[in-house]
Design a protein around this motif. Structure first.
Motif, PDB file in Angstrom:
ATOM      1  N   LEU A  91       0.836  -1.212   0.000  1.00 18.74           N
ATOM      2  CA  LEU A  91       0.000   0.000   0.000  1.00 18.74           C
ATOM      3  C   LEU A  91       0.869   1.261   0.000  1.00 18.74           C
ATOM      4  CD1 LEU A  91      -2.688  -0.992   2.663  1.00 18.74           C
ATOM      5  CD2 LEU A  91      -2.920  -1.020   0.165  1.00 18.74           C
ATOM      6  N   TRP A  92       0.605   2.129  -0.939  1.00 13.78           N
ATOM      7  CA  TRP A  92       1.274   3.423  -1.018  1.00 13.78           C
ATOM      8  C   TRP A  92       0.220   4.490  -0.721  1.00 13.78           C
ATOM      9  CZ3 TRP A  92       6.327   4.447  -3.212  1.00 13.78           C
ATOM     10  CH2 TRP A  92       7.035   3.290  -3.552  1.00 13.78           C
ATOM     11  N   SER A  93       0.554   5.458   0.117  1.00 11.79           N
ATOM     12  CA  SER A  93      -0.368   6.549   0.453  1.00 11.79           C
ATOM     13  C   SER A  93       0.220   7.878   0.020  1.00 11.79           C
ATOM     14  CB  SER A  93      -0.633   6.580   1.958  1.00 11.79           C
ATOM     15  OG  SER A  93      -1.300   5.404   2.353  1.00 11.79           O
ATOM     16  N   VAL A  94      -0.660   8.743  -0.464  1.00  9.66           N
ATOM     17  CA  VAL A  94      -0.267  10.075  -0.909  1.00  9.66           C
ATOM     18  C   VAL A  94      -1.124  11.086  -0.165  1.00  9.66           C
ATOM     19  CG1 VAL A  94      -0.116  11.662  -2.867  1.00  9.66           C
ATOM     20  CG2 VAL A  94       0.324   9.208  -3.211  1.00  9.66           C
ATOM     21  N   ARG A  95      -0.480  11.943   0.606  1.00  7.97           N
ATOM     22  CA  ARG A  95      -1.170  13.035   1.308  1.00  7.97           C
ATOM     23  C   ARG A  95      -0.815  14.321   0.573  1.00  7.97           C
ATOM     24  NH1 ARG A  95      -3.606  14.667   6.160  1.00  7.97           N
ATOM     25  NH2 ARG A  95      -2.807  16.638   7.009  1.00  7.97           N
ATOM     26  N   ASP A  96      -1.778  14.854  -0.152  1.00  9.72           N
ATOM     27  CA  ASP A  96      -1.579  16.030  -0.996  1.00  9.72           C
ATOM     28  C   ASP A  96      -1.385  17.273  -0.134  1.00  9.72           C
ATOM     29  OD1 ASP A  96      -2.211  18.326  -2.725  1.00  9.72           O
ATOM     30  OD2 ASP A  96      -2.803  16.816  -4.179  1.00  9.72           O
ATOM     31  N   HIS A  97      -0.433  18.106  -0.522  1.00  9.14           N
ATOM     32  CA  HIS A  97      -0.169  19.346   0.209  1.00  9.14           C
ATOM     33  C   HIS A  97      -0.651  20.586  -0.553  1.00  9.14           C
ATOM     34  CE1 HIS A  97       2.029  17.438   3.441  1.00  9.14           C
ATOM     35  NE2 HIS A  97       2.708  16.757   2.551  1.00  9.14           N
ATOM     36  N   TYR A  98      -1.622  20.402  -1.416  1.00 11.55           N
ATOM     37  CA  TYR A  98      -2.328  21.475  -2.117  1.00 11.55           C
ATOM     38  C   TYR A  98      -1.513  22.139  -3.222  1.00 11.55           C
ATOM     39  CZ  TYR A  98      -5.577  20.987   1.774  1.00 11.55           C
ATOM     40  OH  TYR A  98      -6.446  20.491   2.701  1.00 11.55           O
ATOM     41  N   LEU A  99      -0.258  22.494  -2.968  1.00 13.55           N
ATOM     42  CA  LEU A  99       0.525  23.182  -3.988  1.00 13.55           C
ATOM     43  C   LEU A  99       0.851  22.252  -5.137  1.00 13.55           C
ATOM     44  CD1 LEU A  99       3.173  25.339  -2.087  1.00 13.55           C
ATOM     45  CD2 LEU A  99       1.017  26.067  -3.132  1.00 13.55           C
ATOM     46  N   ASP A 100       0.792  22.800  -6.346  1.00 15.44           N
ATOM     47  CA  ASP A 100       1.122  22.053  -7.551  1.00 15.44           C
ATOM     48  C   ASP A 100       2.034  22.906  -8.413  1.00 15.44           C
ATOM     49  OD1 ASP A 100      -0.758  19.911  -6.936  1.00 15.44           O
ATOM     50  OD2 ASP A 100      -2.321  21.349  -7.453  1.00 15.44           O
ATOM     51  N   VAL A 101       2.816  22.252  -9.249  1.00 11.81           N
ATOM     52  CA  VAL A 101       3.655  22.943 -10.224  1.00 11.81           C
ATOM     53  C   VAL A 101       3.251  22.425 -11.595  1.00 11.81           C
ATOM     54  CG1 VAL A 101       5.998  23.405 -11.035  1.00 11.81           C
ATOM     55  CG2 VAL A 101       5.561  23.153  -8.568  1.00 11.81           C
ATOM     56  N   ILE A 102       2.846  23.349 -12.459  1.00 11.72           N
ATOM     57  CA  ILE A 102       2.472  23.007 -13.830  1.00 11.72           C
ATOM     58  C   ILE A 102       3.672  23.290 -14.716  1.00 11.72           C
ATOM     59  CG2 ILE A 102       0.943  23.531 -15.767  1.00 11.72           C
ATOM     60  CD1 ILE A 102      -1.181  24.335 -13.694  1.00 11.72           C
ATOM     61  N   VAL A 103       4.052  22.293 -15.528  1.00 10.53           N
ATOM     62  CA  VAL A 103       5.258  22.414 -16.347  1.00 10.53           C
ATOM     63  C   VAL A 103       4.913  22.336 -17.830  1.00 10.53           C
ATOM     64  CG1 VAL A 103       7.538  21.435 -16.847  1.00 10.53           C
ATOM     65  CG2 VAL A 103       6.594  21.280 -14.521  1.00 10.53           C
ATOM     66  N   GLN A 104       5.340  23.343 -18.556  1.00 11.93           N
ATOM     67  CA  GLN A 104       5.363  23.329 -20.020  1.00 11.93           C
ATOM     68  C   GLN A 104       6.820  23.019 -20.339  1.00 11.93           C
ATOM     69  OE1 GLN A 104       2.647  23.604 -21.741  1.00 11.93           O
ATOM     70  NE2 GLN A 104       1.280  24.460 -20.216  1.00 11.93           N
ATOM     71  N   ASP A 105       7.116  21.762 -20.639  1.00 12.38           N
ATOM     72  CA  ASP A 105       8.495  21.297 -20.734  1.00 12.38           C
ATOM     73  C   ASP A 105       9.314  22.131 -21.718  1.00 12.38           C
ATOM     74  OD1 ASP A 105      10.137  19.415 -19.456  1.00 12.38           O
ATOM     75  OD2 ASP A 105      10.177  18.125 -21.222  1.00 12.38           O
ATOM     76  N   GLY A 106      10.445  22.645 -21.222  1.00 14.48           N
ATOM     77  CA  GLY A 106      11.344  23.456 -22.031  1.00 14.48           C
ATOM     78  C   GLY A 106      10.916  24.900 -22.186  1.00 14.48           C
ATOM     79  N   THR A 107       9.793  25.291 -21.583  1.00 11.39           N
ATOM     80  CA  THR A 107       9.268  26.645 -21.778  1.00 11.39           C
ATOM     81  C   THR A 107       9.028  27.400 -20.482  1.00 11.39           C
ATOM     82  OG1 THR A 107       8.135  25.866 -23.765  1.00 11.39           O
ATOM     83  CG2 THR A 107       7.418  27.975 -22.866  1.00 11.39           C
ATOM     84  N   ALA A 108       8.262  26.816 -19.561  1.00 11.37           N
ATOM     85  CA  ALA A 108       7.869  27.542 -18.353  1.00 11.37           C
ATOM     86  C   ALA A 108       7.338  26.579 -17.299  1.00 11.37           C
ATOM     87  CB  ALA A 108       6.781  28.567 -18.691  1.00 11.37           C
ATOM     88  N   ALA A 109       7.240  27.092 -16.072  1.00  9.04           N
ATOM     89  CA  ALA A 109       6.612  26.360 -14.972  1.00  9.04           C
ATOM     90  C   ALA A 109       6.029  27.379 -14.015  1.00  9.04           C
ATOM     91  CB  ALA A 109       7.625  25.471 -14.257  1.00  9.04           C
TER      92      ALA A 109
END
Length: 179
Positions: A91-109
């Motif tokens: 069993l693997w558990s993931v507790r989300d910490h709300y923050l996300d990073v959106i990546v446009q590979d090679g362009t921006a984040a």
């Protein structure tokens, strides 16, 4: 400020090939454990925007690196969830910490959902230590991506992590293959 939402916790049952989310249990086509964590591939059946999802759960530094296959135009290349990831047997558990990073590979984040993080902290859903962890990890990711010109693979490789992704037909259900 958005209303505070409880922390999203997900569970991956590798033995049963099930992804337990806040909206239900979904079958998983593929789980593959690797040196740095767990790879997941599953369909998004009847989702209005997303056909398939692949992700790598990376306990260190605390990221879920997601790659979505959309019905229409690609909205982004990668979506990184900042999280605490733990494992107990199969069993693997993931507790989300709300923050996300959106990546446009090679362009921006960009870092998103800071307002959700702060609302959750004010409501007591997230303690000071988790808030600090989320901010530290998100800004570390963004700085690292900037140094590699927003090349996610290069940033991860500099940390000794190489991620593999599958072409959609290798794990898609027949009704979606070729769509």
């Amino acid at each position: 400020m958005p209303p505070a939402e409880p922390v999203k916790t997900e569970r991956h049952d590798v033995a049963a090939r099930q992804h337990h989310t806040n909206t239900g249990v979904r079958p998983v086509q593929l789980y593959r454990e690797h040196t740095h964590g767990l790879f997941v591939a599953r369909d998004f059946v009847a989702h209005p925007r997303i056909r398939h999802w692949q992700a790598h759960l990376l306990p260190a530094p605390g990221l879920v690196v997601c790659r979505y296959d959309f019905h229409g135009a690609r909205e982004h290349d990668f979506y990184l969830d900042i999280a605490t990831i733990t494992r107990a047997g199969h069993l693997w558990s993931v507790r989300d910490h709300y923050l996300d990073v959106i990546v446009q590979d090679g362009t921006a984040a960009e870092i998103v959902d800071t307002d959700e993080l702060l609302a959750a902290h004010r409501a007591g859903f997230l303690g000071a230590a988790e808030l600090h962890h989320a901010v530290t990890v998100a800004h570390g990711v963004l700085s690292g991506l900037a140094r590699t010109r927003y090349d996610l693979g290069a940033w991860l490789a500099a940390q000794g992590v190489t991620l593999e992704w599958l072409p959609v037909p290798e794990y898609a259900v027949p009704e979606y293959a070729g769509a």
